[in-house]
Design a protein around this motif. Sequence first.
Motif, short mmCIF file in Angstrom:
data_model
loop_
_atom_site.label_atom_id
_atom_site.label_comp_id
_atom_site.label_asym_id
_atom_site.label_seq_id
_atom_site.Cartn_x
_atom_site.Cartn_y
_atom_site.Cartn_z
N SER A 1 11.63 1.05 3.53
CA SER A 1 10.75 2.06 2.96
C SER A 1 11.36 2.63 1.68
O SER A 1 12.47 3.16 1.71
CB SER A 1 10.50 3.20 3.96
N PRO A 2 10.67 2.53 0.53
CA PRO A 2 11.26 2.97 -0.74
C PRO A 2 11.30 4.49 -0.85
O PRO A 2 10.44 5.19 -0.32
CB PRO A 2 10.31 2.38 -1.79
N ARG A 3 12.32 4.99 -1.57
CA ARG A 3 12.42 6.43 -1.80
C ARG A 3 11.29 6.94 -2.69
O ARG A 3 10.88 8.09 -2.58
CB ARG A 3 13.76 6.76 -2.45
N GLY A 4 10.80 6.08 -3.59
CA GLY A 4 9.76 6.54 -4.49
C GLY A 4 9.14 5.39 -5.25
O GLY A 4 9.46 4.23 -5.04
N VAL A 5 8.22 5.75 -6.16
CA VAL A 5 7.52 4.75 -6.94
C VAL A 5 7.23 5.31 -8.33
O VAL A 5 6.94 6.50 -8.49
CB VAL A 5 6.21 4.32 -6.23
N MET A 6 7.33 4.45 -9.34
CA MET A 6 6.97 4.82 -10.71
C MET A 6 5.56 4.28 -10.98
O MET A 6 5.33 3.08 -10.91
CB MET A 6 7.97 4.25 -11.71
N ILE A 7 4.65 5.22 -11.27
CA ILE A 7 3.25 4.85 -11.48
C ILE A 7 2.94 4.79 -12.97
O ILE A 7 3.22 5.73 -13.71
CB ILE A 7 2.30 5.88 -10.82
N HIS B 1 0.85 -1.19 0.00
CA HIS B 1 0.00 0.00 0.00
C HIS B 1 0.89 1.24 0.00
O HIS B 1 1.78 1.39 0.84
CB HIS B 1 -0.91 0.00 1.23
N LEU B 2 0.62 2.15 -0.93
CA LEU B 2 1.42 3.36 -1.08
C LEU B 2 0.84 4.51 -0.28
O LEU B 2 -0.34 4.51 0.08
CB LEU B 2 1.52 3.73 -2.56
N LEU B 3 1.68 5.50 -0.01
CA LEU B 3 1.30 6.62 0.83
C LEU B 3 0.91 7.84 -0.01
O LEU B 3 1.51 8.08 -1.06
CB LEU B 3 2.47 7.00 1.74
N PRO B 4 -0.06 8.62 0.46
CA PRO B 4 -0.30 9.94 -0.18
C PRO B 4 0.98 10.75 -0.13
O PRO B 4 1.78 10.62 0.81
CB PRO B 4 -1.39 10.56 0.70
N LYS C 1 16.30 2.78 -0.89
CA LYS C 1 15.46 2.87 0.30
C LYS C 1 15.89 4.06 1.16
O LYS C 1 17.00 4.58 1.03
CB LYS C 1 15.57 1.59 1.14
N TYR C 2 14.99 4.47 2.05
CA TYR C 2 15.36 5.49 3.03
C TYR C 2 16.36 4.90 4.01
O TYR C 2 16.31 3.70 4.33
CB TYR C 2 14.13 5.99 3.78
N ILE C 3 17.25 5.73 4.49
CA ILE C 3 18.21 5.32 5.51
C ILE C 3 17.81 6.04 6.79
O ILE C 3 17.95 7.27 6.90
CB ILE C 3 19.64 5.68 5.10
N ILE C 4 17.30 5.30 7.75
CA ILE C 4 16.78 5.87 8.99
C ILE C 4 17.71 5.47 10.13
O ILE C 4 17.85 4.27 10.43
CB ILE C 4 15.33 5.41 9.23
N ILE D 1 6.74 9.50 -8.25
CA ILE D 1 6.41 10.27 -7.06
C ILE D 1 7.20 9.74 -5.87
O ILE D 1 7.56 8.56 -5.82
CB ILE D 1 4.89 10.23 -6.74
N SER D 2 7.47 10.61 -4.92
CA SER D 2 8.23 10.24 -3.73
C SER D 2 7.34 9.52 -2.72
O SER D 2 6.12 9.67 -2.70
CB SER D 2 8.86 11.47 -3.08
N GLN D 3 7.98 8.74 -1.88
CA GLN D 3 7.33 8.09 -0.76
C GLN D 3 8.09 8.44 0.53
O GLN D 3 9.14 9.07 0.49
CB GLN D 3 7.29 6.58 -0.97
N TYR D 4 7.53 8.00 1.67
CA TYR D 4 8.12 8.30 2.96
C TYR D 4 8.16 7.02 3.78
O TYR D 4 7.97 5.93 3.25
CB TYR D 4 7.32 9.40 3.66
N ARG D 5 8.42 7.12 5.08
CA ARG D 5 8.42 5.94 5.93
C ARG D 5 7.06 5.25 5.82
O ARG D 5 6.03 5.85 6.07
CB ARG D 5 8.66 6.33 7.39
#
Length: 284
Positions: free
Chosen positions: A154-160, A117-120, A173-176, A138-142
């Motif tokens: 958590s991916p940096r982004g997604v290609m729609i 499931h992707l984030l707004p 991925k994000y580095i937290i 588009i970018s994604q977050y945690r």
Amino acid sequence: DSSTSRGLGDVYKRQDEDTRLPKYCLWTFEDAGKEYLAFPNGGKEILFYDIESESLLKKSEYMFEGVDGVGYIHSFAITDFDHIYIPSMNEPIIYETDTTSRIRTKIRYGKTDKGLHLLPTEFCINSPMIILGDHFYISQYRNRGLGEKCLTESPRGVMIDRITEKGIITPLKYIIPVENMQDAHLLTSGDGGSVCFDGENLVYSYELIDTVYTLSTDFSVIKKYPAKSKFIEETKFEVVRNATLEQKLKRICELPIYGNIIYDKYADKVTLIDFGTSKIKTVM
């Protein structure tokens, strides 16, 4: 270029009393060979300025609810007057509209091809929507939908794919820099990054890493480039406990990290901003 920069400055001086300066979302675009400036105002309008004449060209006001409702406008993306993309802040939906303020179509991006499931999202300076034919990046977050893997996967982004409305997540991925979600919520910084498009590749920065990454648009090729700033000896983050909002914001501004990465199409250069020193470094 210098004429565009001068035009933006003059546009700011010529705003009316009902206009507030944009904080996160300000775009230039071309239509019929002329360059324009656009930014949201008050959550319900998008303002369009003619850069050459340094004058307000048009205000488009959008509905909050109803058939053509787009909600509160925090950000948007634009290619020309007929193609304006406003993301919902509550659902994974992008409203395609124009200066008439009517919704032409709704692009939904609820899940990836793997079922995640992707984030707004938002289309701001550090996370613009990038349009590549029938695909949107588009970018994604945690992403809490990943459960225990949220901090590492958590991916940096997604290609729609706007036809199938399915998405493919980035291999980056994000580095937290913490080990649990409780500490992640208390971070001053360190868990973010920026992305831009240089006309060929997606280009990424991380707040704590002095390396810039490029990713091909089919996600098959990753390259990295050194980008250490002479003004930052070492990046830092803090887990701030029992602090007021003002205290936390103060520490966010004080700690040295890498900020937005921006592609300058006029100079054909990619630059990285140092937060904490406000210095700019050309990295590509």
